[in-house]
Motif scaffolding. Structure first.
Motif, short mmCIF file in Angstrom:
data_model
loop_
_atom_site.label_atom_id
_atom_site.label_comp_id
_atom_site.label_asym_id
_atom_site.label_seq_id
_atom_site.Cartn_x
_atom_site.Cartn_y
_atom_site.Cartn_z
N VAL A 1 34.52 -0.36 -103.14
CA VAL A 1 34.46 -1.08 -101.81
C VAL A 1 33.12 -2.11 -101.77
O VAL A 1 33.09 -3.06 -101.05
CB VAL A 1 34.53 -0.27 -100.51
CG1 VAL A 1 35.92 0.39 -100.42
CG2 VAL A 1 33.41 0.68 -100.46
N GLU A 2 32.27 -1.55 -102.52
CA GLU A 2 30.71 -2.22 -102.48
C GLU A 2 30.87 -3.49 -103.40
O GLU A 2 29.61 -4.24 -103.73
CB GLU A 2 29.67 -1.40 -102.69
CG GLU A 2 29.73 -0.27 -101.78
CD GLU A 2 28.36 0.70 -101.96
OE1 GLU A 2 27.75 0.41 -102.85
OE2 GLU A 2 28.16 1.56 -100.92
N SER B 1 40.31 2.32 -101.36
CA SER B 1 38.96 2.41 -100.93
C SER B 1 37.93 3.60 -101.31
O SER B 1 36.83 3.58 -101.17
CB SER B 1 38.99 2.53 -99.31
OG SER B 1 39.97 3.72 -99.02
N GLN B 2 38.68 4.52 -102.06
CA GLN B 2 38.01 5.66 -102.66
C GLN B 2 37.64 5.60 -104.19
O GLN B 2 37.07 6.48 -104.58
CB GLN B 2 38.89 6.86 -102.23
CG GLN B 2 38.88 7.13 -100.98
CD GLN B 2 39.70 8.44 -100.56
OE1 GLN B 2 39.32 9.70 -100.77
NE2 GLN B 2 41.00 8.30 -100.02
N ALA C 1 43.67 -3.75 -96.03
CA ALA C 1 42.77 -4.26 -97.03
C ALA C 1 41.50 -5.13 -96.64
O ALA C 1 40.60 -5.16 -96.80
CB ALA C 1 43.68 -4.85 -98.06
N MET D 1 38.83 -2.73 -94.94
CA MET D 1 38.51 -1.74 -95.29
C MET D 1 37.90 -2.14 -96.77
O MET D 1 36.79 -1.45 -97.26
CB MET D 1 39.50 -0.87 -95.85
CG MET D 1 39.85 -0.03 -94.47
SD MET D 1 41.37 1.17 -94.70
CE MET D 1 40.70 2.42 -95.85
N LEU D 2 38.41 -3.31 -97.30
CA LEU D 2 37.72 -3.96 -98.68
C LEU D 2 37.14 -5.08 -98.10
O LEU D 2 37.69 -6.31 -98.77
CB LEU D 2 38.85 -3.90 -99.59
CG LEU D 2 39.65 -2.71 -99.82
CD1 LEU D 2 40.99 -3.06 -100.52
CD2 LEU D 2 38.59 -1.50 -100.29
#
Length: 282
Positions: free
Chosen positions: A31-32, A114-115, A141, A144-145
């Motif tokens: 996600v980063e 996301s994990q 998405a 969360m992304l």
């Protein structure tokens, strides 16, 4: 967390892509990092686009695709929850598994994405994921992304059906019901109802229906192949409305979304459009 993550510890799903690793081991949360998500139903051309990107010289790493993540996480979770087996080789059953998973985790496939973690030393950027479907998934998405970009690929149901019939992928298998035998040998048909899929009529014009049935009568396509692919097209269309999906992306992430009708451009031109989208300065 994934439902049964405590049983998995750390797992490398592909070189440099995994889940459950620590930052001290050099792994970073997906996600980063920016990455590209292909959005679209079966038969819109996602695999063709990734192949065209490779042929165009783009070096990238593919994240484990939707099929892989469903096999690895979604199906085992639901089988454990329901305490019964299923038929993961049936495309329609897989839609059931994903719907049940969303009852546990509303973000569905995005919950898994996301994990995920990456080891930046082991992969090529950009990262590409194939793929998300439906308004629900892309809505989650976009939130969360936050660094993800989206390429929405679209094609009419008639084109998707033709592509499914041509590609002859064993993955496009539908388990036979006890009622299937009544229609199994029908070769002279006047409607999709004769093939046992009356609901498909709503998604095809009279001309398109006639053309498909004519090819069945000529032996170009088998009855079972057309029936199975029709069921896939219909059930996916019911579960993941592409129009609503596109609207959600253009509303929630307009600057991060590229929309392409894959019937209008060659794979090579689509690849160029995607590469320019990824790097406008190139």
């Amino acid at each position: 967390m994934l439902f049964f993550q405590d049983e998995l510890a750390s797992v490398e799903l592909a070189p440099g892509i995994g889940i459950g690793f620590s930052v001290s081991q050099g792994w970073l949360p997906l996600v980063e990092r920016p990455f590209l998500i292909l959005v679209g139903l079966t038969g819109v051309g996602k695999s063709t686009v990734t192949a065209a990107l490779s042929h165009a010289g783009l070096e990238f790493s593919l994240l484990p695709n939707r099929r892989t993540l469903t096999d690895r996480f979604i199906i085992p979770t639901i089988v454990k929850m329901d305490e019964k087996g299923g038929n993961p080789s049936c495309r329609l059953s897989r839609l059931y598994y994903t719907r049940r998973y969303k009852q546990l985790f509303p973000a569905g496939m995005v919950h898994i994405l996301s994990q995920l973690q990456i080891d930046p030393l082991e992969i090529h950027f950009p990262l590409i994921f194939d793929g998300l479907r439906g308004e629900n998934e892309v809505t989650y998405a976009t939130k969360m992304l936050p660094l993800a970009q989206f390429v929405f690929l679209d094609a009419p149901e008639y084109v998707r059906l033709q592509r499914l019939l041509i590609r002859n992928d064993s993955f496009d298998r539908v388990a036979k019901s006890s009622q299937a035998g009544h229609h199994s040998e029908v070769s002279q048909s006047s409607s999709f109802a004769d093939l046992g899929v009356p609901e498909a009529t709503a998604f095809f014009s009279d001309r398109e229906t006639a053309e498909i049935l004519e090819r069945v009568s000529q032996g170009v396509y088998s009855v079972s192949a057309v029936r199975d692919r029709l069921k896939i097209v219909v059930e996916e269309r019911r579960s993941y409305d592409p129009s609503a999906t596109r609207v959600a992306l253009e509303k929630l992430a307009p600057d991060r979304t590229l929309v392409i009708d894959t019937t209008r451009y060659s794979p090579e031109l689509i690849a160029r459009k995607v590469m320019q989208f990824l790097d406008p300065e190139a």
